[in-house]
Design a protein around this motif. Sequence first.
Motif, PDB file in Angstrom:
ATOM      1  N   GLY A  41      36.452   0.651  53.503  1.00  0.00           N
ATOM      2  CA  GLY A  41      35.934   1.114  54.784  1.00  0.00           C
ATOM      3  C   GLY A  41      36.950   1.145  55.896  1.00  0.00           C
ATOM      4  O   GLY A  41      36.597   1.422  57.043  1.00  0.00           O
ATOM      5  N   ALA A  42      38.219   0.891  55.582  1.00  0.00           N
ATOM      6  CA  ALA A  42      39.246   0.885  56.632  1.00  0.00           C
ATOM      7  C   ALA A  42      39.598   2.285  57.102  1.00  0.00           C
ATOM      8  O   ALA A  42      40.187   2.450  58.176  1.00  0.00           O
ATOM      9  N   GLY A  43      39.269   3.324  56.311  1.00  0.00           N
ATOM     10  CA  GLY A  43      39.557   4.703  56.703  1.00  0.00           C
ATOM     11  C   GLY A  43      40.606   5.392  55.863  1.00  0.00           C
ATOM     12  O   GLY A  43      40.955   6.546  56.122  1.00  0.00           O
ATOM     13  N   LYS A  44      41.103   4.727  54.831  1.00  0.00           N
ATOM     14  CA  LYS A  44      42.194   5.288  54.028  1.00  0.00           C
ATOM     15  C   LYS A  44      41.781   6.606  53.358  1.00  0.00           C
ATOM     16  O   LYS A  44      42.472   7.618  53.488  1.00  0.00           O
ATOM     17  N   SER A  45      40.672   6.571  52.635  1.00  0.00           N
ATOM     18  CA  SER A  45      40.246   7.764  51.897  1.00  0.00           C
ATOM     19  C   SER A  45      39.846   8.889  52.839  1.00  0.00           C
ATOM     20  O   SER A  45      40.108  10.072  52.559  1.00  0.00           O
ATOM     21  N   THR A  46      39.218   8.547  53.970  1.00  0.00           N
ATOM     22  CA  THR A  46      38.851   9.578  54.950  1.00  0.00           C
ATOM     23  C   THR A  46      40.087  10.302  55.448  1.00  0.00           C
ATOM     24  O   THR A  46      40.122  11.542  55.539  1.00  0.00           O
TER      25      THR A  46
END
Length: 548
Positions: A41-46
């Motif tokens: 949920g840290a935003g890496k994949s987004t």
Amino acid sequence: MSVPLIRFDCVSKQFHAVKALSSVSFDVRQGEFHALCGENGAGKSTLMKILSGVIGDYEGQIELAGKPLRLRGTRDAEELGINIIHQELNLVGELSVAANIFLGRELRTGLGFIDDREMERQSARIFQQLDCRIDPQALVGSLRIGDQQLVEIAKALSQGLTNRPAVASAARLGEKNDPKAQSPSDHASEATPRGSVPETTAHAPILIMDEPTSALTESEVERLFRIIGRLQSQGVTIVYISHKMDEIFQHADRITILRDGQVVKTLDRTATHPREVTHLMVGRAIEASDVGKNRTAGDEVLRVENLSLPWRGHVRQWRLKDVNLSVRRGEVLGVAGLMGAGRTELLECLFGASSESPQGRMVLDGRDVQFSHPDEALSAGISLVTEDRKRYGIFTELTVRDHITLSSLDDVAAMGFVGQAAERKAADDSISALRVKTAGREASIMSLSGGNQQKCIIARALRTRPKLLLLDDPTRGIDVGAKAEIYRLIDELCGQELAIIITSSELPELITVSDRIVVLCEGRVTAEFSRGQFTEQKLMEAATALAT
């Protein structure tokens, strides 16, 4: 003048009320192995989905080779040599290896027919360059998962390795967005040092890899990194998402850490160490809380010995392997682990809802049990609140009352008919006890906030009067206020001598509510901590199998 190959400038992305990315800025140099680290949920994949054209609506700017980059979709990204390998493989098992590699851009003969022979020839050439032996005619579904991963890599690189001028294309795309953008010929350079972009029309593919080794054996991982090294020597840039510190510190040039959708820091790998990275990944301040301070655990409710869950057709063979744990009355046992560690699979085994029959021993209240269906678990006194509320917990056409009483209709029925007055009273009692904010028991479940929907699902579980409550990431997707109320509820239930096993993707949450925490890594228990022993850093190190 050299420029980064990729530059993110204040990139932000919001999904409804959730801010996935907030002013993310950093750069990636050509030919480097750039690791992205962060909690779930840290935003890496987004961020990588934005770079690869999967997500097109965002704020901020991305530059490729110094030119503004705006993609209309994944096809634009592929034409520029930007390819992503998702954690979940996107292959068609019923098609051949060659057909998968050229899927959506099939080669054709002069008469317009699909040219299978040429696709197989080019696929064989790519595999030769990758130094691996895979038959282009083989069905993908017949391959081991490690070879399927290599097919994904070949598919991603099939454009770049056939000498497509990615940087030149990037410049052209920049011209579409910026009329003043200069052509590649305006930036001639004789040399292309590592860490700069070739200011010519030279091809410079980018390969994004999202947890690519999660399904590979050690030997397959070694082969993958040999291939990655060979690709880097050809100028390929690697952006690598992983939680595995050993891989990152063996291979990365630089590491960017994301936390809560923001960049914490970018570090040279040689200037840092694994414990610093894990600390930066989880370095949020934890608010003081009195939850769990006055609990007293009672008798043992559940003991699990050598629980294993087969994984048929997978190289790892086991989703869970030799798991041992126990939980007592009035106690909260937390289960930590990264995505794919086996947290949900563990709770499904305990609830009789696993896809395969688990092996090992389960002892509930001193009696050996084995459940083949959730009905059996419910009858024995175990209830589960699932991780995916929308998919497995909510029926969109039903009311609040329906959701609360659905699993306990026998308690409000007489002679096979549901007593409406008794059902209404049961629903009202639960609404009051859990402080559900609703217009009334007959309101649609969809009219409630996510947090209040979750309270209804928990109420449904509690109306079965369980002795053991399984909570799978119960605060996922709900606001801070609702989380605090669920924490309070968990504390109250422990005071009523209920045993609870809870998973969560948020380490501070587990630390707040748990009395003990077991940590899973790739289906195995790697550590167990009691309250006062566990910290976010210790949990993250155990979750990444980092020796303490």
